[in-house]
Design a protein around this motif. Structure first.
Motif, PDB file in Angstrom:
ATOM      1  N   VAL A 131       0.891  -1.628   0.230  1.00 51.87           N
ATOM      2  CA  VAL A 131      -0.354   0.054   0.059  1.00 51.87           C
ATOM      3  C   VAL A 131       0.950   1.237  -0.416  1.00 51.87           C
ATOM      4  CG1 VAL A 131      -1.932   1.426   1.511  1.00 51.87           C
ATOM      5  CG2 VAL A 131      -1.903  -1.096   0.942  1.00 51.87           C
ATOM      6  N   MET A 132       2.204   1.420   1.011  1.00 52.96           N
ATOM      7  CA  MET A 132       2.579   2.406   0.956  1.00 52.96           C
ATOM      8  C   MET A 132       3.623   2.661  -0.348  1.00 52.96           C
ATOM      9  SD  MET A 132       3.636   2.714   5.188  1.00 52.96           S
ATOM     10  CE  MET A 132       4.116   0.833   5.325  1.00 52.96           C
ATOM     11  N   ILE A 178       1.123   4.293  -2.683  1.00 54.03           N
ATOM     12  CA  ILE A 178       1.077   5.397  -2.859  1.00 54.03           C
ATOM     13  C   ILE A 178       2.185   6.221  -3.137  1.00 54.03           C
ATOM     14  CG2 ILE A 178       1.074   7.574  -0.630  1.00 54.03           C
ATOM     15  CD1 ILE A 178      -0.774   5.375   0.825  1.00 54.03           C
ATOM     16  N   ALA A 205       2.314   6.327  -7.314  1.00 61.13           N
ATOM     17  CA  ALA A 205       1.280   7.339  -7.654  1.00 61.13           C
ATOM     18  C   ALA A 205       1.174   8.308  -7.799  1.00 61.13           C
ATOM     19  CB  ALA A 205       0.088   7.294  -7.061  1.00 61.13           C
ATOM     20  N   ILE A 206       2.571   9.364  -6.684  1.00 66.09           N
ATOM     21  CA  ILE A 206       3.195  10.478  -6.530  1.00 66.09           C
ATOM     22  C   ILE A 206       4.371  10.553  -7.596  1.00 66.09           C
ATOM     23  CG2 ILE A 206       3.868  12.193  -4.605  1.00 66.09           C
ATOM     24  CD1 ILE A 206       2.341  11.194  -2.039  1.00 66.09           C
ATOM     25  N   TRP A 210      -0.567   7.235   4.536  1.00 63.23           N
ATOM     26  CA  TRP A 210      -0.226   8.380   3.899  1.00 63.23           C
ATOM     27  C   TRP A 210       1.117   8.750   4.503  1.00 63.23           C
ATOM     28  CZ3 TRP A 210      -3.385   9.091  -0.055  1.00 63.23           C
ATOM     29  CH2 TRP A 210      -4.369   9.473  -0.235  1.00 63.23           C
ATOM     30  N   GLY A 229       3.815   6.420   2.356  1.00 64.56           N
ATOM     31  CA  GLY A 229       3.845   6.688   1.089  1.00 64.56           C
ATOM     32  C   GLY A 229       3.837   8.011   0.920  1.00 64.56           C
ATOM     33  N   LEU A 279      -6.866   4.202   5.723  1.00 64.73           N
ATOM     34  CA  LEU A 279      -4.749   5.248   5.739  1.00 64.73           C
ATOM     35  C   LEU A 279      -4.695   5.883   6.675  1.00 64.73           C
ATOM     36  CD1 LEU A 279      -5.302   5.454   1.451  1.00 64.73           C
ATOM     37  CD2 LEU A 279      -4.244   3.747   2.564  1.00 64.73           C
TER      38      LEU A 279
END
Length: 297
Positions: A91-92, A95, A98-99, A157, A160, A245
């Motif tokens: 997940v991290m 994230i 995606a950034i 969050w 990430g 998150l």
């Protein structure tokens, strides 16, 4: 007539017979340098293969379905696993990807195509190169001051974003170099056909440089998956599966760090198994980067 033909034919050239002289100075020098290089390769491979061997022996004995799905055990418990750490890591890293990927590719477009010689581009390129050697723990401290203190909680969050800070320079520099490798004649041909600069970027440069861009992205993802220092300040750890998150989140690297220092045999075995799982994950991304780098789109 035959005599005339023989006179017109060029004389036969007798080439000297080439034989390798093992006692010649160049041959001896080549042999010694080759032997030295092979010796250094073997010497450098010993720690690598010893670590891989220990991971397979120690971690492979414990790596099973329960280990990759169950929750971490308490101190004196037996069994358990690190399924929540695998989910948290994915997940991290997702994230962070995606950034960093969109921002990095757009920054590379500016650096390599739009304004490659401007002061902003020169400064940004220099800072990106500096950030590639940036200590990862400082990225965690930076995001801790920006997000963790502001939101008053450790979270996926924050983890990430910290990984995105580390991924961004690699993605930007790799994408810029891949775009620079696109032949100038392809760009000129596109402009000659009446394409706008936006069309040239999205129809010519990005598709042609895609293998190099994806290689940089995958290598950045592989590096982020193994980071632990920035996650200590941002995501911390959790013994449960992530429900949202905005809460502390487990990761493989922090689980290995925590369990390897415990005095319980079960946790140490799980640390070995988690190390093997993390190495397999990173190895997968590196092999994928090699395959993508050699492919043609």
């Amino acid at each position: 007539m035959s005599e005339v033909n023989e006179q017109m034919m060029p004389p036969k050239v007798v080439l000297p017979k080439l034989e390798k002289n093992l006692y010649e100075a160049r041959a001896i020098k080549s042999f010694l340098l080759t032997a030295m290089v092979w010796g250094l390769v073997i010497l450098a491979s010993i720690p690598l293969f010893s670590v891989i061997y220990m991971l397979i022996v120690e971690g492979g004995a414990r790596l099973d379905w329960e280990a990759i799905t169950a929750l971490p055990p308490a101190g004196f418990e037996t069994g358990g696993g690190f399924g929540n750490a695998i989910v948290g890591t994915l997940v991290m890293v997702g994230i962070a990807s995606a950034i960093s990927i969109p921002v990095g590719v757009l920054a590379a477009v500016y650096l390599s195509i739009l304004e490659p010689q401007s002061k902003l581009a020169t400064t940004s390129r220099f800072l990106a190169k500096v950030l590639t050697g940036f200590p990862s723990i400082l990225a965690g401290v930076f995001v801790y001051a920006i997000l963790v203190i502001t939101t008053k909680t450790y979270s996926a969050w924050a983890g990430g974003v910290a990984l995105a800070v580390l991924m961004l320079p690699t993605v930007t520099l790799a994408a810029e170099e891949a775009m620079r490798q696109v032949p100038q004649r392809m760009r000129d041909a596109a402009f000659g056909m009446g394409c706008t600069r936006t069309q040239v970027i999205f129809k010519v440069i990005l598709p042609t440089g895609m293998p190099g861009i994806l290689t940089g992205v995958i290598l950045a993802v592989a590096g982020a998956a193994g980071e632990s220092a920035p996650l200590l300040f941002t995501a911390l750890f959790s013994n449960y599966y992530m429900a949202e998150l905005a809460e502390p989140t487990a990761s493989l690297s922090i689980l290995i760090y925590n369990f390897s220092g415990m005095p319980f045999e079960n946790q140490i075995e799980l640390a070995w198994a988690a190390s093997l799982a993390l190495v397999v994950m990173v190895l997968f991304f590196n092999i994928l980067a090699r395959i993508v780098g050699r492919s043609k789109f």
